[in-house]
Structure formats: C-alpha cells, structure tokens
Design an enzyme around this catalytic site. Structure first.
Site, PDB file in Angstrom:
ATOM      1  N   THR A 157     -11.505 -20.764  13.634  1.00 52.68           N
ATOM      2  CA  THR A 157     -12.459 -19.678  13.869  1.00 52.68           C
ATOM      3  C   THR A 157     -11.832 -18.334  13.518  1.00 52.68           C
ATOM      4  OG1 THR A 157     -13.499 -20.954  15.640  1.00 52.68           O
ATOM      5  CG2 THR A 157     -13.945 -18.595  15.584  1.00 52.68           C
ATOM      6  N   ARG A 211      -8.263 -31.823  23.297  1.00 54.10           N
ATOM      7  CA  ARG A 211      -8.803 -30.739  24.124  1.00 54.10           C
ATOM      8  C   ARG A 211      -7.760 -30.246  25.127  1.00 54.10           C
ATOM      9  NH1 ARG A 211     -11.465 -29.121  20.772  1.00 54.10           N
ATOM     10  NH2 ARG A 211     -10.422 -30.757  19.592  1.00 54.10           N
TER      11      ARG A 211
END
Length: 764
Positions: free
Chosen positions: A40, A624
C-alpha cells in the site's frame, strides 16, 4: 523519468525494491508483493510520484482497489504526502464503482446501445434472489426444488466470463445446465424490464458498451495514461479484460498482488491473471517485494515453508530482518469446546501480562466455528467483536429460525411473524393485501395475528375466518396450518425435536443448496444453532424455550457494548482477515475437513487446485501475526449434532520443528490409539511424497501405528461415506495403502488406508 534519488522526500525510507516500484512508471509492471511488504505504501508513493515528479494530472490516473474504504485511505495518504494538493479528477475506487461511473457518464450511449435509461437501478443480492425466484416460477418450476441462490451463483459465474444467456444456452450439456439457461434468460429479461442491473452487469456492460462504441473506449484510453490495480490476484476474467482494454492505449498498466494470497476462487477470482501477466505482457517489468516488515523471523520462515508446497505460484523467497521472536504454539485440545476455553484462558493470561484486547485476533475457517468461541467469551469479562461477518445470533439464517421459536413462545410478536412471512418458504405467496385482511380480522376479534392465520388452517377453519380468496387464502391457510402444528407440538417435544420440525415444516431445510460453499456455510450455522439448543434439554420441557430465548436476548444486549472496538478481541474468518494484522493471532480448528475444508479433500485426486487455495488461506492466516502465533486443533468436534473424530491438518506438516515450543514439538509420552496426537494425526495417510508435503516433511513424526491390510473385493464401512467395496489397493513404500473404493451412495473415492479409518465388514 526523473532521477530516483533515495533521499527524495517521496522515496526516503523505502527499500530498493519499493523504490524501484515507485519510479518505474513506463510500460506494464508486475509487483509481486508478499505479506507485510509495504504494497500500500508503494501504491500511495507511486501515485504521489507520478503527480509530483512526472507531470501527470490527477485526472489521468485510474487506481482500482477492492474496497471503497481502501480507496479513501489511500487518497488521504496521497493528500498528506503532497501537502494537501487538490486531487480533483483522480479516479480511485472499486471495479464496480468504476463500471457504474462509465454507465452514468454516458447516458445517451447507454440508452441507445444497451437499452438502459439514466435512472437505472442497481439490484442487491436480495433483489437478485427475488428475481431468480420469479424466473423459476415463470418457466414452470418450483423455487423450493431449485435453490434460487444456487441458480444465482451459476448465473454470476457465467457473467464473470462474459457469457450471455444465449451463449450459455448454446453450450448446455446437462438438464441442470438447461434449466439454468432458461432461468438466466428470464432473469435478464426481468432486469431489463425493471431498468435494473446487478453487480456483475456493472463489469460486463461497460465492456459491451466499449465493443459497440469503440470511440468511447478510445477516449478512456487516452484519458487514463496510468492504470493501477491493487490485489490483482483477486481479479476475475471480466476485470482482467476491462483493465487490459483501458491500458491498451499507453500500456502503462501497474498491478500489485500476491498469488500466494489468492483465496477467492469461489467468487470466480482467477489466479491465472497474475500468474500469466508476464506472458500476456512480454515486455513487463517484474519487481518482487520480499522483505516482510510485519512479522518475526519464525513466523515469516514458517509461512514461506508452508506455501512452498503449492505449485500454482510465482517462486520467490519471503524474508525479514525482524527479530527471531517467540516460538509458535501448537496445541491439541480434546474437543472444540475445550479448544475455545483454552484460547480464552490463554488470552486472559496475555491480557494480565499487559496485552490489550485490540492486539489479539482469533481466526477460523468457517463462520459456524465462531459459536463455541463466542460462548467461551460470553462467560468471561473479556470484550470481543466479530469482524467480516455478523455475530452468530445476528446472522440471517440463525435469526430466521429463532423468529419461529419466538413466535411459538409469544404469538403477539409481530416482528417475528413478519420475518417468518418474509424469509421462510412457508410465507411465500402471502401478499400485503392478505396480510392486512388477517390483521384487520385479528384486531376485530381481539386475538393475535398468529390466531388469525390458524383460523384459516386446514381442518381448523372458523366460520367467521378472515375473508380471503385465491392465492392469498391458500398461502394464509398453509402458514396457519404450519403454525398450528408447531404450536401444538411445542409443549410436548424437546427443543431440538421442535427445531427439526421447524426446519422441515416451514420448508427452510429444503431451501438450502448443499452444493454451494456459501449455502453450506449458512447451513452449518443452522446446525450449530441446533447444538446450542441441546444444552437446554436438561431443563424441564416447559422451561426450555423461554430460558433459551431469554439467554439469546441477553447475549444481544451484551454484544452491543463497546461497539467502537476499543479493547476488544477480534473474532474473524480467515477470508475476512486478509489485509489485516495483529500482534497476536490464534488460528483455531487447524484440522482436516475444516482447514483444508472437506470439499477440497474430496476432489483432491482429480483436481488439486482447491487444496492449493486452502493452503493459501492457511498462509494468509499465519502471515497476519506480528509477534505471537497460536495454532490449535481438536481431537474431536461436534459436526451436525454429533461428535466426530478430528485429524490435525496436513498443513501443520510444513511447520518447522525448530519454530515450535518444546511442549508442542515433542511427541507425547503415551497416547491411546484413538487419539494419536500430532505425530500420528498429521502423518496419517500422507507419505513424504504426497503433494501436501512438497516432497519433504520438516516436522518430526512418531512412527505410524500398525494398520490393517485391505484387498480388492473387501467390504468396508467409512464413517462419512457408509458401506463400500474396495476396487483397488496399492501398497506404498511408507507401509500405507492407497485404496479405490466404490461406496454405495457416494460413488468412487480414492483414500489412504491410514487416513480413512475404515472398518472391515464381514459377509452377512
């Protein structure tokens, strides 16, 4: 292209690969971004670089994301990087929002070429299902028998490859295909008649428009000098064609993704889009973001070794410069309930040591697994929240069944009655006029609406029953008969027996399509609700229903507290967890049949791709975790109302022993044959050459127990598939046997002897 000075404000702090991705602005570019590698950040800095250093206008950039939230956050970050520069004209959003934009911006062409008026509606899932039901009726069939959701899924799959109803009809091979083609045709006619589109049309219709109006496509190609796509591994075929067409003018197509995180095949996502990018664009530049900033070395190395067992991937090494970190905890528990309580106890211990609830996530493969976890949390003071799905008691299928229970307990509950009429098959055909007539009669007679419908029940019809005729009367009579039957039975049978009758008599059970993954998940939630009811059967029958409904109401009140999420532990499905990160992650139910899911196991020998997607799902869960990772599985689990033996997931075979804590990596001192522990359960039925192990096993295993030898012609019993006859039995070097068995009700299956737990059957 400007010189890429590492000290430039937009490049400072980026690693070499990230910096290269930001400044490579010409031609097709594939960025293979591993988890936690800062993709991102690369996208945000690249757009800022284009606008600030390359003379690109905001209106010349199209950036496609998979959620509007992600688009908003990226836009905010770009504005901050560029000190609040006006970004007017920058198009950033989802594929569907872009498709809607194209259709709205060109009303004349859309009307002339596609027959859609400017005020067209976008139908949601509920609207689409209603149209499918009407389409089924229109072709003379029964929606109760065809499962509208399944029909809708097949129509969506056809649209995802740009197939029209006529094209679909031209390639039918089975009766099921032929019925789908007819429903598809009626479905599209109804959409057009209502001047409406569905979500798939928002992708396909812009392409139809471009085909019919090449000049329009050319104008978009000239406008968007730079096209960027996030999460490219999750695109379907229509989305691939759309972005390829838009980028054809300048060929500046920049895609970011990770094939190892492609987990939405059931939504028609096509992993080939990213795997074949360099074939489709031979001059493409590929940049690998391999450096993980998120997780400890142990977690990163574990994830890397797990995913290397897959063949459908772009080979590269996931690595990190972070500290080695804590050992991974692998825990076997006796059953699902004990597993949930152990997880909660361990979280309590972590909180006592200073962790915040925000730091912790508990992940699971199926939504139905959340019930026992929620139950374990409810008896503590640890706040929690459900992400990526509703709380168990808020799920539609659960609320539908509870609505019937509420109505039987309190016939004056009009909210529950309206839900039954609107959502359950027994309420179909009952329109507003009929409902109003029964309501007026009930108010005049001073009775409940339920009594009004029962007054119309077959064999119970009162002389002064509500005045209805035709379809409305038949529907009201049918509903009244079901309510009367269930009300009479509710005081004489157990809560679970009442539950079973509700599913049957209302037609709810028959409305589920057991071939659809989504429907199977919803049905699993219904079965989990049944197990929840079993706990109340120790009470007096007259108290069971009231006590249960009170408990459900109290749970809803408690769950609504702390809605902003502060200090709450997160419960989340693995599918919903992609893109998130937590300091502490628990992955529960790492078992055969759950992770990997049973459907992938059943088709593994004929089609290994679903199993590879399951492994990617496990990989997503592992990655995660930032600091602590817990993997748990149960020795047995309640499935469809009964305890069944559970087997540790094959994916645990790739977890390196050196990364496991001492307690979880050593073999238990003594264990019964019924519970062989990690060593026996992971290895059971899978030799070192099995694809699940990638040709080598990194975990230490205890010797497999001696097992029975089977031969062709022998009759056997399997706990799931029932009775069958062995057709083939092949001995393996590891002492196991590969069996081909013809089961009477389930056809041929290929199983490993040690994994199948077969029972020989003697001739009668």
């Amino acid at each position: 292209m400007p010189v890429a000075d590492p000290n430039h404000p937009l490049l400072r702090g980026l690693n070499d690969a990230q910096r290269k991705a930001v400044v490579t602005v010409d031609g097709p570019v594939l960025v293979v971004a591993g988890p936690g590698s800062g993709k991102t950040r690369v996208l945000v800095h690249r757009i800022a670089w284009l606008l600030s250093e390359c003379g690109v206008l905001p209106s010349e950039v199209l950036a496609v994301t998979f959620t509007n939230k992600a688009a908003r956050e990226m836009r905010d970050r770009i504005e901050r990087l560029l000190d609040g520069r006006d970004l007017a004209g920058l198009v950033m959003g989802t594929f569907h929002s872009f498709g809607a934009r194209v259709l709205r911006q060109n009303p004349g062409l859309v009307a002339d070429r596609l027959g859609l008026l400017p005020n067209f509606l976008i139908y949601d899932d509920a609207d689409q299902q209603e149209i499918v039901k009407k389409a089924i009726i229109a072709i003379g069939l029964d929606p109760k028998q065809l499962a509208p959701r399944r029909m809708l899924s097949r129509i969506s799959a056809a649209k995802s490859v740009l197939m029209s109803p006529r094209e679909y009809a031209a390639q039918v091979e089975t009766y099921d295909d032929e019925v789908t083609a007819r429903v598809f045709t009626e479905y599209q006619k109804t959409l057009r008649k209502n001047n409406a589109v569905d979500f798939d049309d928002l992708l396909g219709l812009p392409l139809d428009l471009f085909d019919q109006a090449p000049g329009l496509l050319n104008s978009y190609q000239q406008r968007f000098r730079h096209v960027m796509v996030d999460e490219y591994q999750d695109t379907n075929r229509v989305q691939y064609i759309l972005v390829s067409a838009l980028a054809e003018g300048h060929r500046n197509l920049f895609v970011v993704g990770d094939p190892d995180q492609s987990i939405y095949g059931w939504r028609q996502a096509d992993i080939r889009n990213i795997l074949d990018f360099e074939k489709d664009f031979p001059d493409a530049k590929r940049i690998d973001l391999e450096l993980n900033y998120r997780s400890t070395m142990r977690i990163v190395d574990t994830a890397d070794r797990v995913i290397r067992a897959n063949s459908q991937r772009i080979d590269r090494r996931l690595r990190t410069e972070n500290q080695e970190g804590e050992l991974i905890v692998l825990k076997e528990l006796p059953d699902g309930t004990v597993e949930a309580r152990w997880i909660v106890d361990e979280i309590r211990r972590l909180l006592a040591r200073g962790r915040s609830g925000n730091d912790v996530a508990v992940m699971f493969r199926t939504g139905a697994q959340s019930r026992v976890l929620e139950e374990a949390f409810r008896i503590t003071d640890i706040p929690y929240r459900i992400i990526g799905g509703l709380r168990f008691y808020e799920r539609k299928e659960v609320k539908d069944v509870i609505a019937v229970l509420r109505l039987l307990h309190n016939p004056a509950d009009t909210v529950a009655l309206e839900r039954v009429i609107g959502n359950l098959p027994v309420g179909r055909g009952l329109g507003p006029k009929a409902l109003d007539a029964v309501r007026e009669w009930a108010e005049t007679a001073g009775v409940t609406l339920v009594d009004g419908f029962i007054a119309l029940a077959p064999g119970r019809m009162l002389a002064d029953a509500p005045s209805l005729s035709g379809t409305g009367r038949n529907a009201a009579s049918r509903l009244g008969g079901v309510l009367a039957s269930l009300r009479d039975a509710s005081s004489t049978i157990s809560l679970t027996e009442l539950f079973d009758r509700i599913l049957t008599e209302t037609g709810y059970e028959a409305s589920f399509d057991h071939e659809s993954e989504e429907e199977m998940q919803r049905w699993a939630n219904v079965m989990e609700l049944r197990r929840d009811l079993e706990r109340y059967e120790v009470l007096d029958p007259s108290e069971q229903l009231a006590t249960y409904l009170e408990q459900v109401a109290l749970v809803s009140d408690v769950d609504g507290m702390d809605a902003d999420g502060r200090g709450q532990v997160t419960l989340i499905t693995l599918h919903s967890a992609k893109g998130l990160e937590f300091p502490v992650v628990f992955i529960s139910g790492v078992e055969e049949g759950l992770l990997p899911i049973s459907r992938a196991i059943e088709c593994e020998w004929s089609n290994p791709l679903p199993m590879e997607e399951e492994r990617r799902l496990f990989y997503v869960g592992v990655t995660r975790a930032e600091e602590l990772l817990y993997l748990t599985y149960a020795g047995s689990r309640m499935i469809y109302g009964r305890f069944q033996p559970a087997v540790a997931s094959r994916f645990l075979a790739q977890v390196p022993t050196m990364h496991l804590d001492q307690e979880t990596r050593r073999a238990p001192a003594a264990r019964s044959a019924a519970s062989p522990g990690l060593a026996g359960k992971v290895r059971a039925g899978f030799g070192s050459e099995h694809p699940a192990f990638g040709g080598s096993a990194t975990t230490e295993f205890a010797p497999a127990p001696k097992r029975a030898t089977f031969a062709p012609g022998q009759k056997v019993f399997h706990s799931r598939f029932g009775e069958g006859v062995i057709l083939e039995a092949s001995d393996r070097r590891d002492g196991d046997q590969e069996l081909v068995i013809a089961f009477h009700r389930h056809g041929q299956k290929r199983l490993m002897a040690s994994f199948a737990n077969l029972e020989p059957i003697g001739d009668e």
